[in-house]
Scaffold this motif. Structure first.
Motif, PDB file in Angstrom:
ATOM      1  N   VAL A  61       0.801  -1.111   0.104  1.00  0.00           N
ATOM      2  CA  VAL A  61       0.060  -0.144   0.058  1.00  0.00           C
ATOM      3  C   VAL A  61       1.189   1.290  -0.005  1.00  0.00           C
ATOM      4  N   ASP A  62       0.301   2.305  -0.511  1.00  0.00           N
ATOM      5  CA  ASP A  62       1.063   3.626  -0.702  1.00  0.00           C
ATOM      6  C   ASP A  62       0.788   4.400   0.680  1.00  0.00           C
ATOM      7  N   VAL A  90       2.094  -3.225   5.033  1.00  0.00           N
ATOM      8  CA  VAL A  90       1.663  -2.940   6.653  1.00  0.00           C
ATOM      9  C   VAL A  90       1.701  -1.323   6.731  1.00  0.00           C
ATOM     10  N   MET A  91       0.457  -1.049   7.576  1.00  0.00           N
ATOM     11  CA  MET A  91       0.535   0.462   8.223  1.00  0.00           C
ATOM     12  C   MET A  91       0.212   0.183   9.552  1.00  0.00           C
ATOM     13  N   SER A  92       1.128   1.114  10.213  1.00  0.00           N
ATOM     14  CA  SER A  92       1.057   1.272  11.782  1.00  0.00           C
ATOM     15  C   SER A  92       0.992   2.704  12.369  1.00  0.00           C
ATOM     16  N   ALA A  93       0.547   2.719  13.471  1.00  0.00           N
ATOM     17  CA  ALA A  93       0.315   4.113  14.287  1.00  0.00           C
ATOM     18  C   ALA A  93      -0.083   3.673  15.877  1.00  0.00           C
ATOM     19  N   LYS A  94       0.024   4.748  16.580  1.00  0.00           N
ATOM     20  CA  LYS A  94       0.004   4.540  17.936  1.00  0.00           C
ATOM     21  C   LYS A  94      -1.127   5.472  18.504  1.00  0.00           C
ATOM     22  N   ALA A  95      -2.394   4.861  18.910  1.00  0.00           N
ATOM     23  CA  ALA A  95      -3.201   5.858  19.546  1.00  0.00           C
ATOM     24  C   ALA A  95      -2.824   5.994  21.177  1.00  0.00           C
ATOM     25  N   VAL A 109      -6.785   3.044   2.189  1.00  0.00           N
ATOM     26  CA  VAL A 109      -5.410   2.844   1.303  1.00  0.00           C
ATOM     27  C   VAL A 109      -5.475   2.887  -0.046  1.00  0.00           C
ATOM     28  N   LEU A 110      -4.250   3.402  -0.551  1.00  0.00           N
ATOM     29  CA  LEU A 110      -4.093   3.305  -2.062  1.00  0.00           C
ATOM     30  C   LEU A 110      -3.109   2.160  -2.260  1.00  0.00           C
ATOM     31  N   ALA A 111      -4.184   1.134  -3.422  1.00  0.00           N
ATOM     32  CA  ALA A 111      -3.346   0.004  -3.841  1.00  0.00           C
ATOM     33  C   ALA A 111      -2.364   0.200  -4.992  1.00  0.00           C
ATOM     34  N   ASP A 113      -2.945  -0.693  -8.006  1.00  0.00           N
ATOM     35  CA  ASP A 113      -3.899  -0.785  -9.117  1.00  0.00           C
ATOM     36  C   ASP A 113      -4.581   0.594  -9.341  1.00  0.00           C
ATOM     37  N   GLY A 114      -4.253   1.606  -8.158  1.00  0.00           N
ATOM     38  CA  GLY A 114      -4.646   2.901  -8.303  1.00  0.00           C
ATOM     39  C   GLY A 114      -6.070   3.090  -7.634  1.00  0.00           C
ATOM     40  N   HIS A 115      -6.717   1.921  -6.948  1.00  0.00           N
ATOM     41  CA  HIS A 115      -7.853   1.699  -6.230  1.00  0.00           C
ATOM     42  C   HIS A 115      -7.712   2.253  -4.771  1.00  0.00           C
ATOM     43  N   ILE A 116      -8.751   2.925  -4.374  1.00  0.00           N
ATOM     44  CA  ILE A 116      -8.585   3.263  -3.180  1.00  0.00           C
ATOM     45  C   ILE A 116      -9.772   2.194  -2.445  1.00  0.00           C
ATOM     46  N   THR A 117      -9.306   1.697  -1.127  1.00  0.00           N
ATOM     47  CA  THR A 117     -10.146   0.711  -0.422  1.00  0.00           C
ATOM     48  C   THR A 117     -10.278   1.342   0.970  1.00  0.00           C
ATOM     49  N   ARG A 118     -11.470   1.206   1.572  1.00  0.00           N
ATOM     50  CA  ARG A 118     -11.673   1.804   2.967  1.00  0.00           C
ATOM     51  C   ARG A 118     -12.268   0.675   3.826  1.00  0.00           C
ATOM     52  N   GLY A 119     -12.046   1.122   5.045  1.00  0.00           N
ATOM     53  CA  GLY A 119     -12.792   0.039   6.198  1.00  0.00           C
ATOM     54  C   GLY A 119     -12.773   0.601   7.399  1.00  0.00           C
ATOM     55  N   GLU A 120     -13.371  -0.113   8.319  1.00  0.00           N
ATOM     56  CA  GLU A 120     -13.323   0.358   9.803  1.00  0.00           C
ATOM     57  C   GLU A 120     -13.221  -1.081  10.487  1.00  0.00           C
ATOM     58  N   ILE A 121     -12.583  -0.548  11.728  1.00  0.00           N
ATOM     59  CA  ILE A 121     -12.115  -1.857  12.696  1.00  0.00           C
ATOM     60  C   ILE A 121     -12.697  -1.326  14.035  1.00  0.00           C
ATOM     61  N   PRO A 122     -13.586  -1.820  14.443  1.00  0.00           N
ATOM     62  CA  PRO A 122     -14.332  -1.593  15.951  1.00  0.00           C
ATOM     63  C   PRO A 122     -13.703  -2.246  17.097  1.00  0.00           C
TER      64      PRO A 122
END
Length: 128
Positions: A61-62, A90-95, A109-111, A113-122
């Motif tokens: 991912v970019d 991998v993407m990472s951060a700290k809350a 995230v940008l893949a 192939d140029g497509h953006i995908t989205r999501g949520e993690i509760p």
């Protein structure tokens, strides 16, 4: 005899076309970024106040054109600063400073192939 030969050619051409279509579809599917694993895991409870976030995808991912947000219990959100990528997928951060309550990680995230995908993690933060 000639009819059987033509039939064999048509069958062979059909198999070749089906194989090509299969590989094209698989290649397209692999190019879209699909979340493979996350920490915290969806719908899990973690101990606060500091929560490391790590998301792994099926493709690179970019990170410079992707983003992570944290949706807080009061329905406000805050952008998370991404850490340097430990791996291309991998993407990472700290809350930090999280209080007990229900949160959601919102990712985009940008893949390749140029497509953006989205999501949520509760996830839920328990008392520290």
């Amino acid at each position: 005899m000639n009819g059987m030969r033509n039939r064999g050619i048509r069958i062979g051409a059909g198999i070749a076309a089906a194989s090509l279509l299969f590989f094209v579809v698989v290649r397209i599917a692999q190019a879209h970024a699909i979340l493979k694993e996350s920490s915290p895991v969806a719908n899990s409870t973690v101990k606060g106040p500091d929560v490391p976030i790590r998301l792994r995808y099926n493709v690179r991912v970019d990170a410079t054109r992707s983003k992570l947000q944290l949706l807080l219990p009061d329905n406000t959100n805050m952008d998370l600063t991404m850490e340097k990528q430990s791996a291309p997928d991998v993407m990472s951060a700290k809350a930090t400073g999280l209080k007990a309550g229900a949160y959601r990680i919102r990712w985009q995230v940008l893949a390749p192939d140029g497509h953006i995908t989205r999501g949520e993690i509760p996830f839920t933060v328990s008392g520290s």
